[in-house]
Design a protein around this motif. Sequence first.
Motif, PDB file in Angstrom:
ATOM      1  N   TYR A 131       0.753  -1.586   0.002  1.00 21.81           N
ATOM      2  CA  TYR A 131      -0.097  -0.125  -0.489  1.00 21.81           C
ATOM      3  C   TYR A 131       0.852   1.118  -0.189  1.00 21.81           C
ATOM      4  N   ARG A 132       1.763   1.452   0.848  1.00 20.19           N
ATOM      5  CA  ARG A 132       3.244   2.502   0.501  1.00 20.19           C
ATOM      6  C   ARG A 132       3.371   2.340  -0.687  1.00 20.19           C
ATOM      7  N   PHE A 133       4.043   1.546  -1.057  1.00 18.81           N
ATOM      8  CA  PHE A 133       4.411   1.541  -2.507  1.00 18.81           C
ATOM      9  C   PHE A 133       3.810   2.093  -3.527  1.00 18.81           C
ATOM     10  N   PHE A 134       2.329   1.618  -3.311  1.00 13.75           N
ATOM     11  CA  PHE A 134       1.217   2.662  -4.568  1.00 13.75           C
ATOM     12  C   PHE A 134       1.022   3.766  -3.610  1.00 13.75           C
ATOM     13  N   ASN A 135       1.448   4.324  -2.485  1.00 13.46           N
ATOM     14  CA  ASN A 135       0.792   5.083  -2.104  1.00 13.46           C
ATOM     15  C   ASN A 135       1.978   6.090  -3.000  1.00 13.46           C
ATOM     16  N   LYS A 136       3.095   6.225  -2.792  1.00 11.89           N
ATOM     17  CA  LYS A 136       4.595   6.725  -2.743  1.00 11.89           C
ATOM     18  C   LYS A 136       4.226   6.908  -4.636  1.00 11.89           C
ATOM     19  N   LEU A 137       3.571   6.587  -5.151  1.00 13.13           N
ATOM     20  CA  LEU A 137       4.123   5.785  -6.504  1.00 13.13           C
ATOM     21  C   LEU A 137       2.982   6.827  -7.536  1.00 13.13           C
ATOM     22  N   LEU A 138       1.784   6.819  -7.046  1.00 14.47           N
ATOM     23  CA  LEU A 138       0.935   7.775  -7.089  1.00 14.47           C
ATOM     24  C   LEU A 138       0.036   8.997  -6.904  1.00 14.47           C
ATOM     25  N   ASN A 139       0.880   9.096  -5.424  1.00  9.45           N
ATOM     26  CA  ASN A 139      -0.097   9.891  -4.524  1.00  9.45           C
ATOM     27  C   ASN A 139       1.766  11.477  -4.486  1.00  9.45           C
ATOM     28  N   SER A 140       1.609  12.866  -4.698  1.00  5.05           N
ATOM     29  CA  SER A 140       2.844  13.610  -4.551  1.00  5.05           C
ATOM     30  C   SER A 140       2.982  13.435  -3.115  1.00  5.05           C
ATOM     31  N   LYS A 141       4.371  14.653  -2.530  1.00 11.52           N
ATOM     32  CA  LYS A 141       5.468  14.650  -2.063  1.00 11.52           C
ATOM     33  C   LYS A 141       3.652  14.705  -0.722  1.00 11.52           C
ATOM     34  N   GLU A 142       3.691  15.661  -0.827  1.00 10.15           N
ATOM     35  CA  GLU A 142       2.399  16.234   0.233  1.00 10.15           C
ATOM     36  C   GLU A 142       1.561  15.438   0.513  1.00 10.15           C
ATOM     37  N   LEU A 143       0.875  14.277   0.167  1.00 10.46           N
ATOM     38  CA  LEU A 143       0.130  14.137  -0.368  1.00 10.46           C
ATOM     39  C   LEU A 143       0.312  12.005   0.399  1.00 10.46           C
ATOM     40  N   GLN A 144       1.107  12.469   0.049  1.00  8.24           N
ATOM     41  CA  GLN A 144       1.647  10.792   0.801  1.00  8.24           C
ATOM     42  C   GLN A 144       1.242  10.718   1.746  1.00  8.24           C
ATOM     43  N   MET A 145       1.391   9.253   2.297  1.00  6.40           N
ATOM     44  CA  MET A 145       0.671   8.834   4.093  1.00  6.40           C
ATOM     45  C   MET A 145       2.407   8.362   4.937  1.00  6.40           C
ATOM     46  N   LYS A 146       1.685   9.575   5.966  1.00  5.10           N
ATOM     47  CA  LYS A 146       2.609   8.641   6.643  1.00  5.10           C
ATOM     48  C   LYS A 146       3.450   8.037   7.221  1.00  5.10           C
ATOM     49  N   PRO A 147       4.979   8.125   7.641  1.00  6.89           N
ATOM     50  CA  PRO A 147       5.590   6.617   8.070  1.00  6.89           C
ATOM     51  C   PRO A 147       5.011   5.373   9.169  1.00  6.89           C
ATOM     52  N   THR A 148       4.210   6.796  10.287  1.00  6.99           N
ATOM     53  CA  THR A 148       3.643   6.217  11.346  1.00  6.99           C
ATOM     54  C   THR A 148       1.792   5.445  10.769  1.00  6.99           C
ATOM     55  N   GLU A 149       1.165   5.826   9.827  1.00 14.84           N
ATOM     56  CA  GLU A 149      -0.091   5.345   9.191  1.00 14.84           C
ATOM     57  C   GLU A 149      -0.107   3.985   9.792  1.00 14.84           C
ATOM     58  N   LYS A 150      -0.927   2.838   9.710  1.00 14.75           N
ATOM     59  CA  LYS A 150      -0.558   1.370   9.269  1.00 14.75           C
ATOM     60  C   LYS A 150      -1.776   0.909   8.243  1.00 14.75           C
ATOM     61  N   LYS A 151      -2.373   1.940   8.424  1.00 13.80           N
ATOM     62  CA  LYS A 151      -3.871   1.580   7.033  1.00 13.80           C
ATOM     63  C   LYS A 151      -2.850   1.360   6.186  1.00 13.80           C
ATOM     64  N   GLY A 152      -3.730  -0.028   4.707  1.00  9.58           N
ATOM     65  CA  GLY A 152      -3.654  -1.120   3.847  1.00  9.58           C
ATOM     66  C   GLY A 152      -4.679  -0.320   2.843  1.00  9.58           C
ATOM     67  N   PHE A 153      -4.864  -1.888   2.239  1.00 12.26           N
ATOM     68  CA  PHE A 153      -5.814  -1.328   1.193  1.00 12.26           C
ATOM     69  C   PHE A 153      -7.069  -2.046   1.961  1.00 12.26           C
ATOM     70  N   VAL A 154      -7.335  -3.227   3.231  1.00 13.58           N
ATOM     71  CA  VAL A 154      -7.905  -3.433   3.798  1.00 13.58           C
ATOM     72  C   VAL A 154      -8.176  -3.302   5.498  1.00 13.58           C
ATOM     73  N   TYR A 155      -6.713  -2.856   5.685  1.00 13.53           N
ATOM     74  CA  TYR A 155      -7.090  -2.624   7.617  1.00 13.53           C
ATOM     75  C   TYR A 155      -6.977  -1.238   7.855  1.00 13.53           C
ATOM     76  N   GLU A 156      -8.208  -1.414   8.028  1.00 13.42           N
ATOM     77  CA  GLU A 156      -8.293   0.185   8.803  1.00 13.42           C
ATOM     78  C   GLU A 156      -8.774   1.046   7.505  1.00 13.42           C
TER      79      GLU A 156
END
Length: 173
Positions: free
Chosen positions: A29-54
């Motif tokens: 999920y982090r890989f696709f988040n970095k691939l698709l979103n700009s630097k400002e919109l990328q998720m923080k390192p502390t977030e645990k959200k995934g495709f189905v988790y949270e």
Amino acid sequence: MTLELITFIASILLGIIIYWRESQTNRVYRFFNKLLNSKELQMKPTEKKGFVYEQNFLLRLVFITSFFLIGILITRFLIPIDLATISLFASMIFGTLIGTYIAGFIFKSSAIIDEHSDSLEEKFNDVLEKGKDFIEDIKGEEPIAIKKAQEEIEKPKVEEKSARERLKDKGLL
């Protein structure tokens, strides 16, 4: 019908495994988040959200459906036999969704049990002590009403004057 039931049960287990895997790490999920979103919109390192988790229900449904669509397309190209029917597809999606919610329930309940395990142990010990005290009270002592009744029976009655004699003493008769 048997094949659908087997795929349904297998998809429940797959949903549990997917949820557990994403609770441990969400690298994909982090890989696709970095691939698709700009630097400002990328998720923080502390977030645990995934495709189905949270995730909420609608996004889980979208991600799981797209996952199975890609899987069915690959299956169609590799195997010329028509195994991927609509009923199997629907049972796989529904089973995986159920599996993710079952896994979420298990994880949350185990976290709550771990959090309250010390207080549960203390409460259990208190209940045991109260139970022991109650059993000792039942075995050891007679009820209070029986004691009072026995005391009244055992007391010798003092000879009292009759009502006529008391009236004579007062001078009323």
